[in-house]
Write an enzyme that holds these catalytic residues in place. Structure first.
Site, PDB file in Angstrom:
ATOM      1  N   GLY A  61      26.933 -49.796  20.268  1.00  0.00           N
ATOM      2  CA  GLY A  61      25.569 -49.372  20.616  1.00  0.00           C
ATOM      3  C   GLY A  61      24.640 -50.572  20.730  1.00  0.00           C
TER       4      GLY A  61
ATOM      5  CB  SER B 188      28.179 -48.693  16.494  1.00  0.00           C
ATOM      6  OG  SER B 188      27.600 -48.459  17.766  1.00  0.00           O
TER       7      SER B 188
ATOM      8  CB  CYS C   3      25.698 -52.824   7.507  1.00  0.00           C
ATOM      9  SG  CYS C   3      24.101 -53.057   6.819  1.00  0.00           S
TER      10      CYS C   3
ATOM     11  CE  LYS D 213      18.168 -41.607  20.994  1.00  0.00           C
ATOM     12  NZ  LYS D 213      18.876 -41.317  19.726  1.00  0.00           N
TER      13      LYS D 213
ATOM     14  CD  GLU E 128      21.715 -54.234   9.462  1.00  0.00           C
ATOM     15  OE1 GLU E 128      22.737 -53.645   9.062  1.00  0.00           O
ATOM     16  OE2 GLU E 128      20.571 -54.020   9.025  1.00  0.00           O
TER      17      GLU E 128
HETATM   18  N1  LIG Z   1      26.291 -51.948  10.738  1.00  0.00           N
HETATM   19  C1  LIG Z   1      25.644 -50.917  10.314  1.00  0.00           C
HETATM   20  O1  LIG Z   1      24.702 -51.033   9.595  1.00  0.00           O
HETATM   21  C2  LIG Z   1      26.056 -49.571  10.747  1.00  0.00           C
HETATM   22  C3  LIG Z   1      27.179 -49.367  11.521  1.00  0.00           C
HETATM   23  N2  LIG Z   1      27.511 -48.134  11.949  1.00  0.00           N
HETATM   24  C4  LIG Z   1      28.715 -47.966  12.803  1.00  0.00           C
HETATM   25  O2  LIG Z   1      28.371 -47.166  13.906  1.00  0.00           O
HETATM   26  C5  LIG Z   1      29.286 -46.083  14.038  1.00  0.00           C
HETATM   27  C6  LIG Z   1      28.576 -44.888  14.648  1.00  0.00           C
HETATM   28  O3  LIG Z   1      27.407 -44.636  13.904  1.00  0.00           O
HETATM   29  P1  LIG Z   1      26.018 -44.333  14.560  1.00  0.00           P
HETATM   30  O4  LIG Z   1      25.014 -44.364  13.516  1.00  0.00           O
HETATM   31  O5  LIG Z   1      26.068 -43.092  15.378  1.00  0.00           O
HETATM   32  O6  LIG Z   1      25.730 -45.614  15.487  1.00  0.00           O
HETATM   33  P2  LIG Z   1      25.493 -45.757  17.023  1.00  0.00           P
HETATM   34  O7  LIG Z   1      25.383 -47.212  17.299  1.00  0.00           O
HETATM   35  O8  LIG Z   1      26.492 -45.028  17.822  1.00  0.00           O
HETATM   36  O9  LIG Z   1      24.070 -45.069  17.299  1.00  0.00           O
HETATM   37  C7  LIG Z   1      22.861 -45.572  16.744  1.00  0.00           C
HETATM   38  C8  LIG Z   1      21.696 -45.166  17.646  1.00  0.00           C
HETATM   39  O10 LIG Z   1      21.772 -45.855  18.887  1.00  0.00           O
HETATM   40  C9  LIG Z   1      21.832 -44.933  19.985  1.00  0.00           C
HETATM   41  N3  LIG Z   1      22.768 -45.474  20.953  1.00  0.00           N
HETATM   42  C10 LIG Z   1      24.087 -45.753  20.735  1.00  0.00           C
HETATM   43  N4  LIG Z   1      24.645 -46.255  21.856  1.00  0.00           N
HETATM   44  C11 LIG Z   1      23.658 -46.307  22.793  1.00  0.00           C
HETATM   45  C12 LIG Z   1      23.628 -46.729  24.154  1.00  0.00           C
HETATM   46  N5  LIG Z   1      24.702 -47.177  24.790  1.00  0.00           N
HETATM   47  N6  LIG Z   1      22.458 -46.642  24.795  1.00  0.00           N
HETATM   48  C13 LIG Z   1      21.353 -46.156  24.181  1.00  0.00           C
HETATM   49  N7  LIG Z   1      21.320 -45.736  22.923  1.00  0.00           N
HETATM   50  C14 LIG Z   1      22.467 -45.808  22.218  1.00  0.00           C
HETATM   51  C15 LIG Z   1      22.303 -43.632  19.359  1.00  0.00           C
HETATM   52  O11 LIG Z   1      21.881 -42.523  20.136  1.00  0.00           O
HETATM   53  C16 LIG Z   1      21.667 -43.683  18.005  1.00  0.00           C
HETATM   54  O12 LIG Z   1      20.324 -43.265  18.084  1.00  0.00           O
HETATM   55  C17 LIG Z   1      29.825 -45.891  12.638  1.00  0.00           C
HETATM   56  O13 LIG Z   1      31.065 -45.299  12.613  1.00  0.00           O
HETATM   57  C18 LIG Z   1      29.861 -47.300  12.143  1.00  0.00           C
HETATM   58  O14 LIG Z   1      31.045 -47.911  12.557  1.00  0.00           O
HETATM   59  C19 LIG Z   1      26.714 -47.070  11.623  1.00  0.00           C
HETATM   60  C20 LIG Z   1      25.596 -47.204  10.843  1.00  0.00           C
HETATM   61  C21 LIG Z   1      25.179 -48.479  10.324  1.00  0.00           C
HETATM   62  O1  LIG Z   2      22.728 -52.511   1.328  1.00  0.00           O
HETATM   63  C1  LIG Z   2      21.596 -52.124   1.657  1.00  0.00           C
HETATM   64  O2  LIG Z   2      20.714 -51.872   0.845  1.00  0.00           O
HETATM   65  C2  LIG Z   2      21.251 -51.998   3.106  1.00  0.00           C
HETATM   66  C3  LIG Z   2      22.454 -51.900   3.939  1.00  0.00           C
HETATM   67  C4  LIG Z   2      22.157 -51.766   5.374  1.00  0.00           C
HETATM   68  O3  LIG Z   2      21.279 -52.415   5.895  1.00  0.00           O
HETATM   69  C5  LIG Z   2      22.953 -50.846   6.157  1.00  0.00           C
HETATM   70  O4  LIG Z   2      23.933 -50.336   5.654  1.00  0.00           O
HETATM   71  O5  LIG Z   2      22.580 -50.614   7.328  1.00  0.00           O
END
Ligand SMILES: NC(=O)C1=CN([C@@H]2O[C@H](COP(=O)(O)OP(=O)(O)OC[C@H]3O[C@@H](n4cnc5c(N)ncnc54)[C@H](O)[C@@H]3O)[C@@H](O)[C@H]2O)C=CC1
Ligand SMILES: O=C(O)CCC(=O)C(=O)O
Length: 527
Positions: free
Chosen positions: A245, A242, A302, A184, A265
């Site tokens: 999500g 997130s 992350c 997706k 993750e």
């Molecule tokens: N821990 C990590 O590695 C990361 C954390 N984030 C966090 O996520 C926030 C939003 O970033 P996004 O990348 O948009 O993350 P997101 O979690 O909102 O979306 C990621 C993917 O999951 C899908 N998705 C989200 N909620 C869903 C649901 N209820 N049902 C089905 N599909 C769903 C979205 O369409 C997208 O394809 C950021 O502000 C940050 O706080 C974002 C990127 C990495």
């Molecule tokens: O620090 C990295 O190389 C990967 C970090 C990571 O997995 C993320 O930000 O989603």
């Protein structure tokens, strides 16, 4: 390669009939061409049906054929050329050098998994030969191997549009295990996703594999993701994003008639503990290095160091002075999406307005879509009293917790939720203090590192990029490194099967030349 805005369903490219959307240029907020159309329920149905159809053939491909397919995917991604980097820069706001590095990591990851497949160790073949004469009961002939779990749904991450997206670690490890993938696309980088998806699609064709081995679905919202996780043919889910999500997908997967595992993750603040001798000897240097890690990629990792724990004193003062000075000079940088930028600003504003929190420094102010770095401090007492202070602010913001003594650092660590990483900064005189903290850290995190920061995960065999909830949904595994393949495998035992019905991995003549556990002992293949 033209970007068409289509879904890639098996060998076909099909315009979706769902809601239309465009990618947004991260730096300006302007829409990019072309229009993408979200997939429909029928598209999800078709992709899952093709994946299920491909499964039995794909999972029994020879180890060499599967490895060559992974290498073909890597080569096809490189062959896209600069167009991939240019489109990805526009959609993510990430700079060229970072994305070129990330492409190298993506390709390297696929090649590493090709090596893992050829090695065959992931099959964990075991043979307990029959003992017909055993008393009081004869022992049956028992053999075990790991098989692929089934089609996997992969949700690409916004912050690593190549290495954690359409052909990133989740896809590479699922394909290596023998699982077809229905990906997706993340709506923040649909053009990048299509380019990479077309590369995977071309590799499927080139290698003569069933078309359902890979599909890519677009969606501006969440309905395609929800339908995918609910589809009975999907056997597991890989996700980076997130907490909200990830938890929503865990709930969707758990409420199916047949629940499936979700490997999500999610959030992490990655505590960094500055121990006294190291702080006193080189607090200022650590402070400058910390700001480098904090502001990398506008803090959108992350593994970002979001929480600093240290005992008050002159060493900590030196660290804070140097870190504040470095942070004050840090340029604001474009964030991945307007939504992520808004969430970052809200997180920073909440810390700024918290009476128990002091703002130590802010980076240089920037444009509308740019994140301005921030460093805050609070006391251990306030931190322990307010759960909100332990929550991730995704971006270049970090909170320093001033502790009266080492026992308080330990108490703070005990109160933290599960984390991806923890870092200890230490000198030799700190070893006893570090030793006392290790058992707590082992319970709380997936990776413990010394005199460094967690950003920049090495893709290797001994890497754990995981950790207890809510860092991930399942702390027993990893999303980076070769161990990630085990998320998509399941053991099957074969009791008393005639030789002609046994899989090659378990035959007496060991045609795959595998290392196997023979009666419990690891045995080399005979020459
Ligand atoms: N821990 C990590 O590695 C990361 C954390 N984030 C966090 O996520 C926030 C939003 O970033 P996004 O990348 O948009 O993350 P997101 O979690 O909102 O979306 C990621 C993917 O999951 C899908 N998705 C989200 N909620 C869903 C649901 N209820 N049902 C089905 N599909 C769903 C979205 O369409 C997208 O394809 C950021 O502000 C940050 O706080 C974002 C990127 C990495
Ligand atoms: O620090 C990295 O190389 C990967 C970090 C990571 O997995 C993320 O930000 O989603």
């Amino acid at each position: 390669m033209p970007i068409t805005g289509e879904n890639l369903i098996g060998a076909a490219a099909r315009r979706g009939e769902g809601e239309s959307f465009r990618a947004v240029e991260a730096a300006t907020g302007n829409s990019l061409e072309p229009a993408f159309a979200s997939a429909t329920a029928a598209d999800v149905e078709r992709a899952c049906a093709l994946a299920a159809e491909a499964f039995d053939t794909y999972r029994e491909t020879s180890l060499d054929d599967r490895a060559r397919f992974l290498e073909a995917v890597a080569d096809a991604i490189v062959a896209i050329g600069d167009e991939l980097i240019v489109r990805c820069m526009a959609e993510s706001g990430l700079p060229r050098a970072r994305l070129e590095g990330e492409r190298g990591r993506t390709v390297g990851q696929l090649k590493m998994f090709a090596g893992v497949v050829r090695d065959g160790g992931f099959l964990e073949a075991r043979v307990d030969p029959a003992q017909p004469e055993r008393k009081p009961l004869p022992r049956p002939d028992l053999r075990l191997r790991q098989i692929a779990v089934g089609p996997v749904a992969v949700f690409g991450a916004s912050n690593f549009p190549l290495a954690f997206s359409v052909a990133g670690g989740d896809t590479a490890s699922a394909l290596a295990a023998g699982c077809p993938v229905v990906a997706k696309a993340h709506p923040a980088h649909p053009g990048t996703s299509e380019l990479v998806g077309r590369a995977v699609q071309a590799a499927v064709k080139q290698c003569g594999l069933p078309e359902g081995v890979f599909s890519l679905l677009m969606d501006s919202g969440i309905s395609v993701g929800q339908a995918l996780v609910a589809d009975p043919r999907i056997a597991a889910v890989g996700f980076t994003g997130s907490r909200r999500g990830g938890v929503a997908l865990m709930q969707a997967a758990a409420s199916r008639p047949v629940p499936i595992p979700v490997y999500a993750e999610m959030s992490s603040v990655n505590p960094v503990v500055l121990l006294p001798a190291a702080l006193e000897a080189r607090g200022r240097d650590i402070g400058r290095a910390f700001v480098g890690s904090l502001t990398l990629g506008s803090g959108q990792f992350c593994t970002n160091p979001g929480l600093i724990l240290a005992v008050e004193g002159a060493g900590l003062d030196g660290f804070l002075e140097a870190a504040s000075a470095a942070l004050t000079e840090t340029q604001a940088a474009t964030m991945l999406t307007p939504g992520i930028h808004k969430a970052y600003c809200a997180g920073v504003a909440a810390l700024e307005s918290n009476p128990a929190v002091t703002t130590l420094a802010r980076g240089l102010a920037g444009g509308t879509h740019q994140g301005q770095a921030a460093l805050f401090a609070t006391t251990a007492e306030a931190f322990l009293a307010d759960h909100a202070l332990a929550e991730e602010v995704f971006g270049a913001a970090s909170l320093v917790v001033r502790c009266p003594d080492l026992a308080t650092i330990r108490a703070v660590l005990e109160r933290l939720e599960g984390q991806l990483t923890a870092a200890l900064h230490l000198d030799e005189a700190d070893h006893d203090a570090a030793r006392a903290l290790l058992p707590v850290l082992e319970r709380r995190v997936g990776r413990i590192l010394v005199n460094g920061f967690g950003t920049g995960v090495e893709v290797g065999h001994a890497m754990v990029h995981g950790g207890p909830y809510p860092a991930t949904s399942d702390g027993r595994t990893t999303s980076v490194g070769s161990l990630a393949i085990h998320r998509f495998l399941r053991p099957v035992s074969y009791q008393d099967l005639p030789a002609s019905l046994l899989p090659a991995a378990l035959r007496d003549d060991n045609p795959l030349k595998l290392w196997r556990r023979q009666d419990g002992k690891l045995a080399a293949p005979s020459a």
